[in-house]
Design a protein around this motif. Structure first.
Motif, PDB file in Angstrom:
ATOM      1  N   PRO A  76      -4.112 -14.521 -12.638  1.00 42.44           N
ATOM      2  CA  PRO A  76      -3.470 -14.785 -13.934  1.00 42.44           C
ATOM      3  C   PRO A  76      -2.124 -14.079 -14.028  1.00 42.44           C
ATOM      4  O   PRO A  76      -1.901 -13.024 -13.417  1.00 42.44           O
ATOM      5  CB  PRO A  76      -4.466 -14.213 -14.944  1.00 42.44           C
ATOM      6  N   SER A  77      -1.234 -14.648 -14.785  1.00 43.75           N
ATOM      7  CA  SER A  77       0.079 -14.031 -14.999  1.00 43.75           C
ATOM      8  C   SER A  77      -0.087 -12.617 -15.541  1.00 43.75           C
ATOM      9  O   SER A  77      -0.930 -12.364 -16.408  1.00 43.75           O
ATOM     10  CB  SER A  77       0.887 -14.881 -15.982  1.00 43.75           C
ATOM     11  N   GLY A  78       0.688 -11.698 -15.015  1.00 46.98           N
ATOM     12  CA  GLY A  78       0.639 -10.316 -15.473  1.00 46.98           C
ATOM     13  C   GLY A  78      -0.285  -9.418 -14.689  1.00 46.98           C
ATOM     14  O   GLY A  78      -0.337  -8.205 -14.932  1.00 46.98           O
ATOM     15  N   THR A  79      -1.023  -9.969 -13.714  1.00 42.65           N
ATOM     16  CA  THR A  79      -1.927  -9.148 -12.912  1.00 42.65           C
ATOM     17  C   THR A  79      -1.136  -8.270 -11.947  1.00 42.65           C
ATOM     18  O   THR A  79      -0.190  -8.726 -11.299  1.00 42.65           O
ATOM     19  CB  THR A  79      -2.893 -10.029 -12.101  1.00 42.65           C
ATOM     20  N   VAL A  80      -1.518  -7.007 -11.859  1.00 38.70           N
ATOM     21  CA  VAL A  80      -0.940  -6.083 -10.886  1.00 38.70           C
ATOM     22  C   VAL A  80      -2.041  -5.681  -9.902  1.00 38.70           C
ATOM     23  O   VAL A  80      -3.107  -5.228 -10.317  1.00 38.70           O
ATOM     24  CB  VAL A  80      -0.363  -4.826 -11.569  1.00 38.70           C
ATOM     25  N   VAL A  81      -1.771  -5.878  -8.621  1.00 40.74           N
ATOM     26  CA  VAL A  81      -2.740  -5.548  -7.577  1.00 40.74           C
ATOM     27  C   VAL A  81      -2.248  -4.308  -6.838  1.00 40.74           C
ATOM     28  O   VAL A  81      -1.169  -4.321  -6.238  1.00 40.74           O
ATOM     29  CB  VAL A  81      -2.930  -6.719  -6.588  1.00 40.74           C
ATOM     30  N   TYR A  82      -3.046  -3.250  -6.881  1.00 41.10           N
ATOM     31  CA  TYR A  82      -2.745  -2.015  -6.162  1.00 41.10           C
ATOM     32  C   TYR A  82      -3.584  -1.987  -4.882  1.00 41.10           C
ATOM     33  O   TYR A  82      -4.810  -2.108  -4.943  1.00 41.10           O
ATOM     34  CB  TYR A  82      -3.092  -0.791  -7.012  1.00 41.10           C
ATOM     35  N   GLU A  83      -2.937  -1.840  -3.746  1.00 34.15           N
ATOM     36  CA  GLU A  83      -3.637  -1.734  -2.476  1.00 34.15           C
ATOM     37  C   GLU A  83      -3.517  -0.308  -1.959  1.00 34.15           C
ATOM     38  O   GLU A  83      -2.406   0.202  -1.775  1.00 34.15           O
ATOM     39  CB  GLU A  83      -3.041  -2.698  -1.445  1.00 34.15           C
ATOM     40  N   ILE A  84      -4.668   0.314  -1.721  1.00 34.61           N
ATOM     41  CA  ILE A  84      -4.692   1.696  -1.242  1.00 34.61           C
ATOM     42  C   ILE A  84      -5.148   1.721   0.211  1.00 34.61           C
ATOM     43  O   ILE A  84      -6.206   1.176   0.552  1.00 34.61           O
ATOM     44  CB  ILE A  84      -5.636   2.558  -2.101  1.00 34.61           C
ATOM     45  N   ASP A  85      -4.345   2.344   1.060  1.00 33.56           N
ATOM     46  CA  ASP A  85      -4.738   2.547   2.454  1.00 33.56           C
ATOM     47  C   ASP A  85      -3.750   3.521   3.081  1.00 33.56           C
ATOM     48  O   ASP A  85      -2.789   3.962   2.434  1.00 33.56           O
ATOM     49  CB  ASP A  85      -4.784   1.232   3.236  1.00 33.56           C
ATOM     50  N   GLN A  86      -3.992   3.828   4.351  1.00 37.60           N
ATOM     51  CA  GLN A  86      -3.102   4.738   5.058  1.00 37.60           C
ATOM     52  C   GLN A  86      -1.710   4.116   5.201  1.00 37.60           C
ATOM     53  O   GLN A  86      -1.580   2.881   5.290  1.00 37.60           O
ATOM     54  CB  GLN A  86      -3.682   5.063   6.434  1.00 37.60           C
ATOM     55  N   PRO A  87      -0.669   4.932   5.225  1.00 37.88           N
ATOM     56  CA  PRO A  87       0.705   4.404   5.236  1.00 37.88           C
ATOM     57  C   PRO A  87       0.962   3.407   6.360  1.00 37.88           C
ATOM     58  O   PRO A  87       1.566   2.351   6.127  1.00 37.88           O
ATOM     59  CB  PRO A  87       1.569   5.658   5.395  1.00 37.88           C
ATOM     60  N   ARG A  88       0.510   3.707   7.590  1.00 41.66           N
ATOM     61  CA  ARG A  88       0.791   2.799   8.713  1.00 41.66           C
ATOM     62  C   ARG A  88       0.138   1.439   8.518  1.00 41.66           C
ATOM     63  O   ARG A  88       0.696   0.407   8.913  1.00 41.66           O
ATOM     64  CB  ARG A  88       0.329   3.429  10.031  1.00 41.66           C
ATOM     65  N   VAL A  89      -1.041   1.429   7.911  1.00 38.72           N
ATOM     66  CA  VAL A  89      -1.747   0.169   7.679  1.00 38.72           C
ATOM     67  C   VAL A  89      -0.976  -0.695   6.686  1.00 38.72           C
ATOM     68  O   VAL A  89      -0.737  -1.887   6.912  1.00 38.72           O
ATOM     69  CB  VAL A  89      -3.178   0.443   7.182  1.00 38.72           C
ATOM     70  N   LEU A  90      -0.572  -0.098   5.568  1.00 37.93           N
ATOM     71  CA  LEU A  90       0.137  -0.854   4.534  1.00 37.93           C
ATOM     72  C   LEU A  90       1.514  -1.297   5.005  1.00 37.93           C
ATOM     73  O   LEU A  90       1.941  -2.427   4.726  1.00 37.93           O
ATOM     74  CB  LEU A  90       0.261  -0.004   3.269  1.00 37.93           C
ATOM     75  N   GLU A  91       2.210  -0.428   5.720  1.00 33.89           N
ATOM     76  CA  GLU A  91       3.535  -0.808   6.228  1.00 33.89           C
ATOM     77  C   GLU A  91       3.424  -1.993   7.168  1.00 33.89           C
ATOM     78  O   GLU A  91       4.222  -2.940   7.104  1.00 33.89           O
ATOM     79  CB  GLU A  91       4.177   0.383   6.954  1.00 33.89           C
ATOM     80  N   PHE A  92       2.427  -1.954   8.044  1.00 33.50           N
ATOM     81  CA  PHE A  92       2.259  -3.059   8.989  1.00 33.50           C
ATOM     82  C   PHE A  92       1.966  -4.360   8.262  1.00 33.50           C
ATOM     83  O   PHE A  92       2.581  -5.399   8.540  1.00 33.50           O
ATOM     84  CB  PHE A  92       1.127  -2.760   9.976  1.00 33.50           C
ATOM     85  N   ARG A 127      -9.204  10.650   1.364  1.00 33.69           N
ATOM     86  CA  ARG A 127      -9.693  12.026   1.429  1.00 33.69           C
ATOM     87  C   ARG A 127      -8.733  12.998   0.751  1.00 33.69           C
ATOM     88  O   ARG A 127      -9.031  14.190   0.647  1.00 33.69           O
ATOM     89  CB  ARG A 127      -9.894  12.430   2.898  1.00 33.69           C
ATOM     90  N   GLU A 128      -7.598  12.497   0.311  1.00 32.96           N
ATOM     91  CA  GLU A 128      -6.586  13.342  -0.318  1.00 32.96           C
ATOM     92  C   GLU A 128      -6.443  12.962  -1.792  1.00 32.96           C
ATOM     93  O   GLU A 128      -7.312  12.299  -2.351  1.00 32.96           O
ATOM     94  CB  GLU A 128      -5.271  13.220   0.458  1.00 32.96           C
ATOM     95  N   ASP A 129      -5.348  13.381  -2.433  1.00 36.32           N
ATOM     96  CA  ASP A 129      -5.178  13.138  -3.871  1.00 36.32           C
ATOM     97  C   ASP A 129      -4.609  11.744  -4.112  1.00 36.32           C
ATOM     98  O   ASP A 129      -3.498  11.578  -4.602  1.00 36.32           O
ATOM     99  CB  ASP A 129      -4.263  14.215  -4.468  1.00 36.32           C
ATOM    100  N   TRP A 130      -5.418  10.744  -3.779  1.00 36.03           N
ATOM    101  CA  TRP A 130      -4.946   9.371  -3.956  1.00 36.03           C
ATOM    102  C   TRP A 130      -4.771   8.975  -5.422  1.00 36.03           C
ATOM    103  O   TRP A 130      -3.910   8.141  -5.725  1.00 36.03           O
ATOM    104  CB  TRP A 130      -5.874   8.387  -3.238  1.00 36.03           C
ATOM    105  N   PRO A 131      -5.548   9.548  -6.383  1.00 38.27           N
ATOM    106  CA  PRO A 131      -5.293   9.167  -7.777  1.00 38.27           C
ATOM    107  C   PRO A 131      -3.870   9.484  -8.247  1.00 38.27           C
ATOM    108  O   PRO A 131      -3.294   8.721  -9.024  1.00 38.27           O
ATOM    109  CB  PRO A 131      -6.330   9.973  -8.567  1.00 38.27           C
ATOM    110  N   ALA A 132      -3.303  10.593  -7.749  1.00 39.73           N
ATOM    111  CA  ALA A 132      -1.930  10.935  -8.149  1.00 39.73           C
ATOM    112  C   ALA A 132      -0.945   9.896  -7.632  1.00 39.73           C
ATOM    113  O   ALA A 132      -0.003   9.510  -8.333  1.00 39.73           O
ATOM    114  CB  ALA A 132      -1.564  12.318  -7.620  1.00 39.73           C
ATOM    115  N   VAL A 133      -1.167   9.418  -6.403  1.00 39.40           N
ATOM    116  CA  VAL A 133      -0.278   8.407  -5.828  1.00 39.40           C
ATOM    117  C   VAL A 133      -0.467   7.081  -6.568  1.00 39.40           C
ATOM    118  O   VAL A 133       0.494   6.337  -6.808  1.00 39.40           O
ATOM    119  CB  VAL A 133      -0.543   8.243  -4.319  1.00 39.40           C
ATOM    120  N   LEU A 134      -1.710   6.777  -6.936  1.00 42.89           N
ATOM    121  CA  LEU A 134      -1.984   5.551  -7.682  1.00 42.89           C
ATOM    122  C   LEU A 134      -1.294   5.581  -9.044  1.00 42.89           C
ATOM    123  O   LEU A 134      -0.658   4.589  -9.455  1.00 42.89           O
ATOM    124  CB  LEU A 134      -3.502   5.392  -7.849  1.00 42.89           C
ATOM    125  N   ARG A 135      -1.393   6.699  -9.743  1.00 43.25           N
ATOM    126  CA  ARG A 135      -0.713   6.807 -11.044  1.00 43.25           C
ATOM    127  C   ARG A 135       0.800   6.695 -10.877  1.00 43.25           C
ATOM    128  O   ARG A 135       1.489   6.062 -11.685  1.00 43.25           O
ATOM    129  CB  ARG A 135      -1.072   8.140 -11.717  1.00 43.25           C
TER     130      ARG A 135
END
Length: 307
Positions: free
Chosen positions: A117-133, A157-165
């Motif tokens: 739907p219009s306005g949806t934001v999708v956050y993808e969480i993973d290790q940097p190399r995975v997302l960059e690739f 395993r780290e402070d991913w909530p801070a990065v998500l915010r």
């Protein structure tokens, strides 16, 4: 390729846990080619090809038959599991949940292939190399996200909530969370911590989908390890070095559904067998890894009762 898990280990899509994401995408590509398949993932095959592991590429493209490397039950489970998560997200966003969080997203391409739907934001969480690739590979294919996609380069395993915010996630608004194929790769205490953190970040009306196995009966884990060892030996015989049993964490753990219910989620669950019945597909007999016993869990946060 290093297969053994250790504290602080990292990976890309051709090694360790990351390779399992590529293997899963290869199986999805096989499943998507099947006649009358409920899987529609046009990006699985080209993403596996981009990773560049020869054997997985040949399997994903159909150049090599699944043979004894990919059991029929794995292909059939990929069909119902992909459909389960697709429908979870589409149902949640149709109900007005505009934030989607895909944990350990790997080669998940839902931000590009679902009709959001219009306005949806999708956050993808993973290790940097995975997302960059993945971002680079999909851009090279000319693919564009069908929602606003935001990458969250963080280790769970780290402070991913801070990065998500920091990426714009608002814990005051409901979110739809997925932990697909993830919990078995976490130690039991890390699984609890993850579900606790998701709950802390979830406004009333948030939703979650994940899978969990029932706690093992005597001898079950040994049988599962033996099955994984047999599969790994077949892959190594074809030149792909993996040790699937050593990537997983075994032992007693809290089952996801009752644990989430205890945190205030209203939970429903379906076994793999239930999903096969709902899809009109038979569960193959060669289920050495007890995939039929896996429960697919959906929860809604802040409801008054649990079931």
């Amino acid at each position: 390729m290093t297969s053994t898990r250790r504290d602080g280990d990292t990976w890309d899509l051709a090694s360790s846990v990351g390779a399992t994401a590529t293997m899963s995408a290869a199986v999805r590509a096989i499943a998507a080619r099947a006649e009358r398949s409920p899987v529609d993932d046009p990006f699985a095959e080209p993403l596996v090809r981009a990773v560049g592991v020869d054997l997985l590429t040949r399997l994903a493209t159909g150049e090599a038959p699944p043979g004894d490397l990919v059991a029929p039950v794995a292909i059939e489970v990929a069909k119902v599991r992909t459909r389960f998560y697709d429908e979870f997200f589409l149902d949640a966003t149709a109900a007005g949940v505009a934030q989607v969080v895909i944990l350990a997203s790997g080669l998940d391409s839902r931000a590009y292939r679902l009709s959001w739907p219009s306005g949806t934001v999708v956050y993808e969480i993973d290790q940097p190399r995975v997302l960059e690739f993945k971002t680079r590979a999909l851009a090279a294919l000319g693919a564009a996200p069908t929602a606003e996609r935001r990458v969250v380069a963080a280790d769970l395993r780290e402070d991913w909530p801070a990065v998500l915010r920091a990426a714009g996630f608002d814990p005051v608004r409901p979110a739809a969370w997925s932990a697909e194929g993830l919990l078995g790769y976490l130690p039991p205490e890390a699984q609890d911590s993850l579900l606790d953190t998701i709950t802390e970040l979830s406004a009333p009306g948030s939703r979650i989908a994940t899978e969990s196995r029932p706690n093992p009966r005597p001898g079950d884990e040994e049988k599962t390890k033996e099955g994984l060892d047999r599969i790994s030996a077949r892959w190594r015989a074809h030149g792909f070095d993996t040790d699937m049993a050593r990537l997983r964490y075994f032992g007693e753990r809290n089952e996801a559904a009752p644990y989430l219910a205890g945190l205030g989620w209203t939970v429903t669950g379906s076994s793999t067998r239930d999903l096969f019945t709902a899809t009109g597909l038979p569960l193959p007999a060669d289920d050495d890894l007890r995939m039929g016993d896996v429960r697919y869990v959906v929860g809604t946060f802040g409801s008054s009762s649990a079931s």
